[in-house]
Write an enzyme that holds these catalytic residues in place. Structure first.
Site, PDB file in Angstrom:
ATOM      1  N   GLY A 136       0.723  -1.325  -0.020  1.00  0.00           N
ATOM      2  CA  GLY A 136       0.021  -0.106   0.085  1.00  0.00           C
ATOM      3  C   GLY A 136       0.787   1.183   0.041  1.00  0.00           C
TER       4      GLY A 136
ATOM      5  N   ASP B  23       1.063   3.807   3.857  1.00  0.00           N
ATOM      6  CA  ASP B  23      -0.338   4.441   3.349  1.00  0.00           C
ATOM      7  C   ASP B  23      -1.219   4.779   4.432  1.00  0.00           C
ATOM      8  OD1 ASP B  23      -0.266   1.686   3.975  1.00  0.00           O
ATOM      9  OD2 ASP B  23      -1.781   1.504   2.058  1.00  0.00           O
TER      10      ASP B  23
ATOM     11  N   ASP C  45      -4.117   1.805  10.966  1.00  0.00           N
ATOM     12  CA  ASP C  45      -5.524   1.500  11.362  1.00  0.00           C
ATOM     13  C   ASP C  45      -5.648   1.074  12.579  1.00  0.00           C
ATOM     14  OD1 ASP C  45      -8.114   0.196  11.365  1.00  0.00           O
ATOM     15  OD2 ASP C  45      -8.054  -0.144   9.279  1.00  0.00           O
TER      16      ASP C  45
ATOM     17  N   ASP D  42      -6.115  -0.970  -1.639  1.00  0.00           N
ATOM     18  CA  ASP D  42      -7.054  -1.717  -2.543  1.00  0.00           C
ATOM     19  C   ASP D  42      -8.133  -2.059  -1.895  1.00  0.00           C
ATOM     20  OD1 ASP D  42      -5.765  -3.206  -0.451  1.00  0.00           O
ATOM     21  OD2 ASP D  42      -6.482  -5.004  -1.748  1.00  0.00           O
TER      22      ASP D  42
HETATM   23  C1  PRP Z   1      -2.563  -2.214   5.355  1.00  0.00           C
HETATM   24  C2  PRP Z   1      -1.719  -0.815   5.330  1.00  0.00           C
HETATM   25  C3  PRP Z   1      -1.027  -1.202   6.642  1.00  0.00           C
HETATM   26  C4  PRP Z   1      -1.849  -1.809   7.592  1.00  0.00           C
HETATM   27  C5  PRP Z   1      -2.586  -0.994   8.617  1.00  0.00           C
HETATM   28  O1  PRP Z   1      -1.673  -3.067   4.877  1.00  0.00           O
HETATM   29  O2  PRP Z   1      -0.637  -0.632   4.484  1.00  0.00           O
HETATM   30  O3  PRP Z   1       0.305  -1.763   6.586  1.00  0.00           O
HETATM   31  O4  PRP Z   1      -2.701  -2.591   6.763  1.00  0.00           O
HETATM   32  O5  PRP Z   1      -3.384  -1.595   9.250  1.00  0.00           O
HETATM   33  P1  PRP Z   1      -3.145  -1.896  11.070  1.00  0.00           P
HETATM   34  O6  PRP Z   1      -2.734  -0.448  11.520  1.00  0.00           O
HETATM   35  O7  PRP Z   1      -4.544  -2.418  11.322  1.00  0.00           O
HETATM   36  O8  PRP Z   1      -2.089  -2.814  11.167  1.00  0.00           O
HETATM   37  P2  PRP Z   1      -2.412  -4.433   4.279  1.00  0.00           P
HETATM   38  O9  PRP Z   1      -2.107  -5.621   5.143  1.00  0.00           O
HETATM   39  O10 PRP Z   1      -3.793  -4.324   3.908  1.00  0.00           O
HETATM   40  O11 PRP Z   1      -1.583  -5.068   2.937  1.00  0.00           O
HETATM   41  P3  PRP Z   1      -1.141  -3.918   1.643  1.00  0.00           P
HETATM   42  O12 PRP Z   1      -0.535  -2.905   2.123  1.00  0.00           O
HETATM   43  O13 PRP Z   1      -0.517  -4.819   0.734  1.00  0.00           O
HETATM   44  O14 PRP Z   1      -2.626  -3.640   0.940  1.00  0.00           O
END
Ligand code: PRP
Length: 185
Positions: free
Chosen positions: A46, A103, A106, A162
């Site tokens: 991301g 990115d 959360d 995504d």
């Molecule tokens: C998303 C984002 C962070 C994470 C945040 O990645 O890029 O790494 O989630 O979430 P959190 O604070 O609850 O841990 P994802 O695992 O969706 O993978 P991606 O970046 O490949 O889409």
């Protein structure tokens, strides 16, 4: 995959606003890292759009490297606070000024685990730059030194984020129509 317009409820951060904020962040980071040995670490996948735009705004010399992590569990995000490295850095971070580029933050578990892990490798400094902060959802306390936007607790996509691995290329941050797509919990 259907056209993104069918899934888009609203654009919450238009391209112009995104890019303007990224320029501001780049200016601040460039001031703070003058004379330092800056290494940007992008958490895939991301963070990739943000990294490439952010680095173009930096006026200080820097290196880049990449890491990928995934949550333990059956592909669904767990709030266990544990992540597994699926792609590790190719360079040593010992003694370096590391800036993690994400990115979105959360629950905070991903970045908290990455920070714990990287601290064992003895960087000179370790900071976090996140484009989006879904602050309401925070479970793990994490420092965000450079934050683009605090956003509401909505399922967002575009600009690196995504929907089922699609639409990362969109130049804005949009909200998914809840009646069209159910976000994974
Ligand atoms: C998303 C984002 C962070 C994470 C945040 O990645 O890029 O790494 O989630 O979430 P959190 O604070 O609850 O841990 P994802 O695992 O969706 O993978 P991606 O970046 O490949 O889409």
């Amino acid at each position: 995959m259907q056209d993104y317009r069918e899934l888009l409820a609203e654009i919450i951060i238009p391209e112009k606003e995104l890019q303007a904020r990224i320029r501001e962040l780049g200016k601040e980071i460039s001031q703070d890292y003058q004379g330092k040995d800056l290494l940007l670490i992008c958490i895939l996948r991301g963070g990739v759009m943000f990294l490439t735009d952010l680095m173009r705004t930096l006026t200080v010399p820097h290196n880049i490297d990449f890491m990928a992590v995934s949550s333990y569990g059956s592909g669904v995000r767990q709030s266990s606070g544990q992540v597994r490295i699926t792609l590790d850095l190719t360079t040593s971070i010992e003694g370096r000024d590391v800036l993690l580029v994400e990115d979105i933050i959360d629950s905070g578990h991903t970045i908290a685990s990455v920070i714990d892990l990287l601290n064992t490798r003895r960087p000179h400094s370790l900071r976090v730059c996140a484009l989006l902060d879904k602050a309401e959802r925070r479970e793990a306390e994490v420092p965000i030194h450079y934050c683009g936007f605090v956003i509401p607790n909505k399922f967002v996509f575009g600009y690196g984020l995504d929907i089922d691995e699609y639409y990362r290329n969109l130049p804005f941050i949009g909200v998914v129509r809840p009646d069209k797509y159910l976000a994974p919990e």
